[in-house]
Enzyme design. Sequence first.
Site, mmCIF file in Angstrom:
data_model
loop_
_atom_site.group_PDB
_atom_site.id
_atom_site.type_symbol
_atom_site.label_atom_id
_atom_site.label_comp_id
_atom_site.label_asym_id
_atom_site.label_seq_id
_atom_site.Cartn_x
_atom_site.Cartn_y
_atom_site.Cartn_z
ATOM 1 N N ASN A 174 41.379 44.592 43.715
ATOM 2 C CA ASN A 174 41.393 43.236 44.037
ATOM 3 C C ASN A 174 40.659 43.349 45.284
ATOM 4 O OD1 ASN A 174 41.892 40.399 44.391
ATOM 5 N ND2 ASN A 174 43.717 40.982 45.744
ATOM 6 N N HIS A 218 40.985 41.233 49.136
ATOM 7 C CA HIS A 218 41.821 40.259 49.723
ATOM 8 C C HIS A 218 41.269 39.931 51.010
ATOM 9 C CE1 HIS A 218 45.416 38.135 50.727
ATOM 10 N NE2 HIS A 218 45.428 38.739 52.078
ATOM 11 N N ASN A 278 31.510 36.789 45.670
ATOM 12 C CA ASN A 278 31.990 38.352 45.414
ATOM 13 C C ASN A 278 31.374 38.978 44.111
ATOM 14 O OD1 ASN A 278 33.249 39.821 47.791
ATOM 15 N ND2 ASN A 278 34.582 37.742 47.482
ATOM 16 N N MET A 284 42.591 33.601 41.172
ATOM 17 C CA MET A 284 43.654 33.047 41.991
ATOM 18 C C MET A 284 44.983 32.671 40.822
ATOM 19 S SD MET A 284 42.267 33.126 44.660
ATOM 20 C CE MET A 284 43.192 32.224 46.134
ATOM 21 N N ASP A 323 49.235 41.451 46.404
ATOM 22 C CA ASP A 323 48.543 41.931 47.381
ATOM 23 C C ASP A 323 48.908 43.411 48.304
ATOM 24 O OD1 ASP A 323 46.792 39.815 47.433
ATOM 25 O OD2 ASP A 323 47.938 38.574 48.733
ATOM 26 N N ALA A 361 31.581 40.562 55.175
ATOM 27 C CA ALA A 361 32.117 41.999 55.192
ATOM 28 C C ALA A 361 32.488 42.200 53.699
ATOM 29 C CB ALA A 361 33.230 42.016 56.125
ATOM 30 N N GLU A 362 33.358 41.293 53.069
ATOM 31 C CA GLU A 362 33.714 41.377 51.561
ATOM 32 C C GLU A 362 32.477 41.715 50.697
ATOM 33 O OE1 GLU A 362 36.243 38.376 50.059
ATOM 34 O OE2 GLU A 362 36.717 37.602 51.809
ATOM 35 N N GLU A 388 53.638 43.916 43.130
ATOM 36 C CA GLU A 388 54.063 42.953 44.208
ATOM 37 C C GLU A 388 52.682 42.344 44.671
ATOM 38 O OE1 GLU A 388 56.209 43.244 48.431
ATOM 39 O OE2 GLU A 388 56.548 44.810 46.975
ATOM 40 N N ARG A 417 53.280 32.528 31.214
ATOM 41 C CA ARG A 417 52.052 33.800 31.867
ATOM 42 C C ARG A 417 51.855 34.669 30.854
ATOM 43 N NH1 ARG A 417 51.008 32.913 37.130
ATOM 44 N NH2 ARG A 417 52.370 31.442 38.088
HETATM 45 C C1 GAR Z 1 37.274 35.468 48.658
HETATM 46 O O1 GAR Z 1 37.596 35.385 50.060
HETATM 47 C C2 GAR Z 1 38.484 36.589 48.201
HETATM 48 O O2 GAR Z 1 38.620 37.504 49.220
HETATM 49 C C3 GAR Z 1 39.770 35.489 48.287
HETATM 50 O O3 GAR Z 1 39.002 34.339 47.504
HETATM 51 C C4 GAR Z 1 37.685 34.310 47.944
HETATM 52 C C5 GAR Z 1 36.967 33.963 46.741
HETATM 53 O O4 GAR Z 1 35.486 33.791 47.172
HETATM 54 N N1 GAR Z 1 40.709 36.223 47.258
HETATM 55 C C6 GAR Z 1 41.724 35.947 47.738
HETATM 56 O O5 GAR Z 1 42.459 35.098 48.568
HETATM 57 C C7 GAR Z 1 42.805 36.493 46.770
HETATM 58 N N2 GAR Z 1 44.098 36.793 47.240
HETATM 59 P P1 GAR Z 1 34.376 33.852 46.038
HETATM 60 O O6 GAR Z 1 34.863 33.384 44.834
HETATM 61 O O7 GAR Z 1 33.271 33.448 46.721
HETATM 62 O O8 GAR Z 1 34.186 35.451 45.763
#
Ligand code: GAR
Length: 229
Positions: free
Chosen positions: A109, A111, A16, A92, A147, A175-176, A145, A67
Amino acid sequence: MARLKIAVLISGRGSNLQALIGACSAADAPAEIVLVLSNEPAAAGLQRAAAAGLPTRVVPHREFTDRAAFDAALDRHLREAEVELICLAGFMRLLTDAFVERWRDRMINIHPSLLPAFPGLNTHARALEAGVRFTGCTVHFVRTEMDTGPIIVQAAVPVHPEDDADSLAARVLEAEHQAYPLALRLIAEGRVGVVGGRTVISDAAAPSEALLNPVALPADAAPDPSCRN
Ligand code: GAR
């Protein structure tokens, strides 16, 4: 017009991030990546950033006692780089409420599901288990909260009968890579507002037609006998 200064926060592969790098490399791009930050020193996305000549920082979360201290370090780097919008892209780590509130409506973000369905982890396996005909991805403003938060862009992706979690993840990921640059452009162009917990997007249209899954079979196709009760 000045470009919106963004930071992309990653923990891993960075595909991404790559899509956002591509979107920001256009001559008329309304945003520029001023910082790529990872909590994982070995994140492959750091190489992508370096290859694109972008400034990178590693803030290893294991080196912090709690944190709040980790988030304070993130915040310092973001402020130093004069970041205006944070894009979480496979980052993450859970962020503290104080950090999320400080960046309210300035942190987004992506998801891999159609929120509010399937928040959390293992989204594709859970979508298959639930038997949904569509899943997809969501770009949203971040709230405390996990997501949740006002939705900016969603992309719907069909589930195929032969899918496993990997094949579905690959289709959603494509799609992302379209949805995240679109959301970024809408924000950078000043077209996204947040009103009453939802976004309002100016000068945008929604598709007018429903998408059906499955598509109709030819009339003479033999039905599956197990479905006749
Ligand atoms: C992606 O699919 C993103 O949507 C997901 O991690 C992947 C990262 O891929 N994010 C989550 O699950 C957050 N809750 P990338 O490092 O290739 O972008």
